[in-house]
Scaffold this active site. Structure first.
Site, short mmCIF file in Angstrom:
data_model
loop_
_atom_site.label_atom_id
_atom_site.label_comp_id
_atom_site.label_asym_id
_atom_site.label_seq_id
_atom_site.Cartn_x
_atom_site.Cartn_y
_atom_site.Cartn_z
N ASN A 1 0.80 -1.23 0.00
CA ASN A 1 0.00 0.00 0.00
C ASN A 1 0.84 1.28 0.00
O ASN A 1 0.40 2.29 -0.54
CB ASN A 1 -0.99 -0.01 1.17
CG ASN A 1 -0.31 -0.11 2.50
OD1 ASN A 1 0.84 -0.57 2.59
ND2 ASN A 1 -0.98 0.31 3.55
N GLU B 1 8.18 1.75 14.40
CA GLU B 1 8.94 2.44 13.36
C GLU B 1 8.86 3.93 13.66
O GLU B 1 7.98 4.37 14.41
CB GLU B 1 8.36 2.13 11.98
CG GLU B 1 8.51 0.66 11.66
CD GLU B 1 8.30 0.29 10.21
OE1 GLU B 1 7.24 0.66 9.66
OE2 GLU B 1 9.18 -0.37 9.63
#
Ligand code: NDP
Length: 693
Positions: free
Chosen positions: A358, A667
């Protein structure tokens, strides 16, 4: 020499080689900015933060440095041509490979182009440069000639090759003389392609065979692998590229290269690594449009998104971790008068990144930036549905001066992913993907006890209290569901709206959703593009049918869009269901498409319990004007990433990740450095050793 001193010598040699390469990159920058005359040894030394004596130590004098830099540029171009040759299957394909490599965006830009121009200007006067130029020119002619010999009579091959080479130089020179204002790599390649096709037509249909689909260069392949990935534009169904799949031999070779390169990279200072990452961020920004267009073609996402977010957020991430690279540090620990201790923060070694489809480029950057900042080497496997922009990222890193082998792209399906997760010499794997994939990856990683970061799926709640600003809440719900046609992991697809404001909320939501423009993703007015594949579209449509069958009321959308040119693509209208219940499949399972479920609630405890009643825990949002309530509710929601009065904004400074089945690790943010490094504890004795025996 004993073994130890041989190893020490090898490490010194590596370090010297790294310094040489850094100085060469700085020289190329300098030539681009201040030209040949301005690029003095002193000036280059000051840019590189070293003494002029050190530059002289490596290159003797300015001519030595410039000849080495010119050789680097020529070698890099030759490697690009070779990489494209590996994927070209016909003589015409080989000619195209020469054109594409010479006029690729990374060659045909101001930095590289200005450096070439500076060299060319000096070739008649400097013997060292002349030799490089002669070799470079001969090689280009011989590549073209060799391919042309099977298409045109032998005696004409040489003159046609010279003509093509002259055309390439001419197009290039015109761009340089326009100060790169008129430089457009795609148009330049189209011009050369048309010229070559026109000339070859004169020799009959066999010579004029098309060059075949353009095949982006992947990593070098050893041994023929029959498997191919065919990349499709989901908006049109057209084939974009074919990419060969990497198998055991290729992955092992890539790991071998990465192991060598990682030592070099880790030996550089954090500040030196930062310079490379910062340069890569600048190149990404400079190539924003080209990369955004490629991402749009590969994913079907609207250009208005990719041009504003995908490339830019990747660049932001590289810049952010460049800023942190020099700050990596351990700590000093006082252990009394007899000893002290300290810790060193060290890289893990070779790590793997595996991406979802995506946000292909953004995901690659989110993984590569902290990994490289810490001194690791990374092998990155993009999802097989979106293999293209990761290849471009590897080119950008090379152009920024990243040593060969530090960032490599491997291509393939889940089998290739498994080769990474099971490889004994890879020390970490970071995956973005589905929960099931996360579990498989973690199980495979266990055999070699790899570190893992897992960014997985979600079914996140967005809670709208009755005191919220309704227009803001509706805007938040739209962002939480229809951005990237709903293909966003953190989407707030369970929209809990307080009973008192539900009617007003639905009325505005219906109007704004119905007005959204579904269309050609390359059209800058399009707000909703195509879903990633036909199979995925069928899955989304099946969920919509299930929602209807389970009794949810369709407020808007609920169908495939096939008007005009969209008939060949995989488009679904933004869809809103209301009268939903928590146990419906559309309210429990991740759909990953433009489907919003609106659920009604009455009180705070009730909505928190329902919001948390899911195995996922990626994200959550709250809309309310009551600050105390906002913080109270957020504190009780089981989610890794939360928003108050907004949704789906992910600045690189804030850690991103999930709890429960939505993942492990984070992250972004400073904390990501901890996931790509390890601590070494050192005890230092200050007294004699007092052994009891
Ligand atoms: P998949 O889990 O299907 O695939 C993710 C990647 O893993 C792909 O590169 C895939 O290869 C590879 N892969 C699949 N099986 C294995 C295996 N056994 N071992 C190693 N690698 C494997 O996810 P999608 O690509 O379909 O992406 C959609 C999912 O990603 C959604 O669930 C979404 O929520 C999640 N996602 C999570 C994000 C987050 O940050 N939390 C962000 C974006 C998406 P291939 O595709 O080539 O088969």
């Amino acid at each position: 020499m004993n073994r130890q001193s041989t190893t020490a010598q090898a490490a010194r040699d590596e370090l010297e080689e790294t310094r040489r390469r850094q100085l060469i990159e700085v020289t190329i920058d300098s030539l681009a900015e201040v030209g040949y005359v301005g690029s003095t040894l002193a000036q280059i030394a000051s840019r590189a933060d070293v003494s002029p004596g050190l530059v002289a130590h490596y290159f003797r004098d300015k001519d030595g440095l410039l000849a080495a830099s010119f050789r680097t540029l020529a070698r890099r171009l030759a490697q690009r041509v070779q990489a494209r040759f590996a994927l070209a299957h016909t003589p015409r394909g080989r000619i195209q490979a020469v054109i594409d490599a010479n006029l690729a965006p990374e060659e045909f830009d101001q930095r590289t182009g200005s450096a070439w121009l500076a060299f060319w200007g000096q070739v008649p006067h400097v013997q060292g440069l002349k030799r490089v130029q002669t070799v470079y020119q001969r090689r280009a002619l011989s590549n073209l000639c060799h391919a042309l010999k099977s298409l045109v009579p032998a005696h004409e091959a040489h003159s046609l090759a010279a003509m093509i080479a002259a055309m390439i130089d001419g197009v290039w020179l015109r761009a340089a003389l326009s100060s790169w204002q008129e430089a457009d790599s795609a148009s330049a390649r189209a011009l050369l392609t048309a010229f070559v096709d026109g000339r070859l037509k004169e020799y009959g249909p066999a010579a004029a065979e098309p060059a075949g689909p353009s095949r982006p260069a992947g990593p070098s392949r050893h041994g023929a692998s029959p498997a191919i990935i065919t990349s499709i534009n989901p908006a049109t169904g057209a084939v974009l590229a074919e990419i060969r799949v990497d198998g055991v031999a290729e992955v092992n070779a890539a790991v071998g290269r990465a192991l060598e390169a990682q030592h070099l990279w880790a030996a550089m200072t954090g500040a030196a690594r930062a310079r490379v990452l910062r340069r890569a961020a600048n190149i990404l920004r400079a190539r924003n449009r080209e990369l955004a267009e490629l991402e749009t073609r590969d994913t079907g996402k609207p250009i208005q998104e990719t041009i504003a977010v995908d490339v830019a957020s990747g660049a932001d991430c590289l810049e952010y971790f460049a800023g942190l690279a020099a700050s990596l540090a351990g700590e000093h620990l006082d252990l009394g008068p007899q000893a002290f201790g300290y810790t060193r923060r060290e890289p893990l070694g070779v790590v793997a990144g595996i991406g979802a489809w995506n946000y292909p480029l953004q995901i690659a950057c989110w993984k590569a930036a902290p990994a490289l900042a810490c001194g690791n080497a990374m092998l990155f496997k993009p999802a097989e549905l979106t293999p293209l922009t990761a290849i471009r990222l590897a080119e950008v890193f090379a152009q920024a001066g990243l040593p060969d082998g530090v960032f490599q792209v491997v291509q393939g399906y889940a089998d290739t992913g498994r080769l990474l997760t099971r490889h004994p010499q890879i020390r970490k794997v970071s995956l973005t993907g589905e929960v099931g994939t996360g579990m498989a990856v973690m199980a495979d990683a266990a055999a070699s006890l790899k570190h893992v970061t897992l960014e997985l799926g979600g079914k996140s709640p967005l809670i709208v209290f009755d005191d919220a600003k309704i227009d803001n809440a509706v805007a938040g719900a739209l962002l939480a569901n229809f951005y990237s046609a709903g293909e966003v992991c953190s989407n707030g697809t369970r929209v809990f709206v307080h009973r008192r404001i539900k009617a007003a909320f639905l009325e505005r939501l219906q109007a704004r959703s119905a007005a959204m423009r579904v269309g050609d993703p390359m059209d800058s007015a399009t707000q909703v593009g195509a879903l990633i594949s036909e199979a995925h579209m069928e899955k989304v449509l099946a969920y919509i049918a299930r929602g209807r069958a389970e009794g949810a009321r369709l407020v808007v959308g609920g169908h495939r869009v096939t008007t005009g040119d969209l008939a060949n693509g995989f488009f679904v209208a933004p869809t809103v269901f209301e009268d939903c219940h928590d146990d419906m499949a559309i309210a429990r399972e991740e759909i990953f498409g433009p489907v919003m479920t609106v659920l009604e609630f009455q009180d705070e405890d009730e909505v928190i319990a329902r919001a948390n009643a899911t195995e996922f825990g990626l994200a959550a949002g709250v809309f309310t004007n009551d600050l105390t309530r906002a913080h109270r509710v957020i504190a009780r929601l089981q989610a890794g990433t939360c928003w108050i009065n907004h949704y789906n904004v992910t600045p690189v400074e804030l850690p991103f990740g999930g709890v429960k089945l939505s993942g492990l690790g984070r992250e972004n943010g400073r904390v990501a450095l901890e996931h790509y490094s390890q601590l070494k504890s050192v005890y230092v004795a200050m007294t004699d050793v007092d052994a009891p025996y």
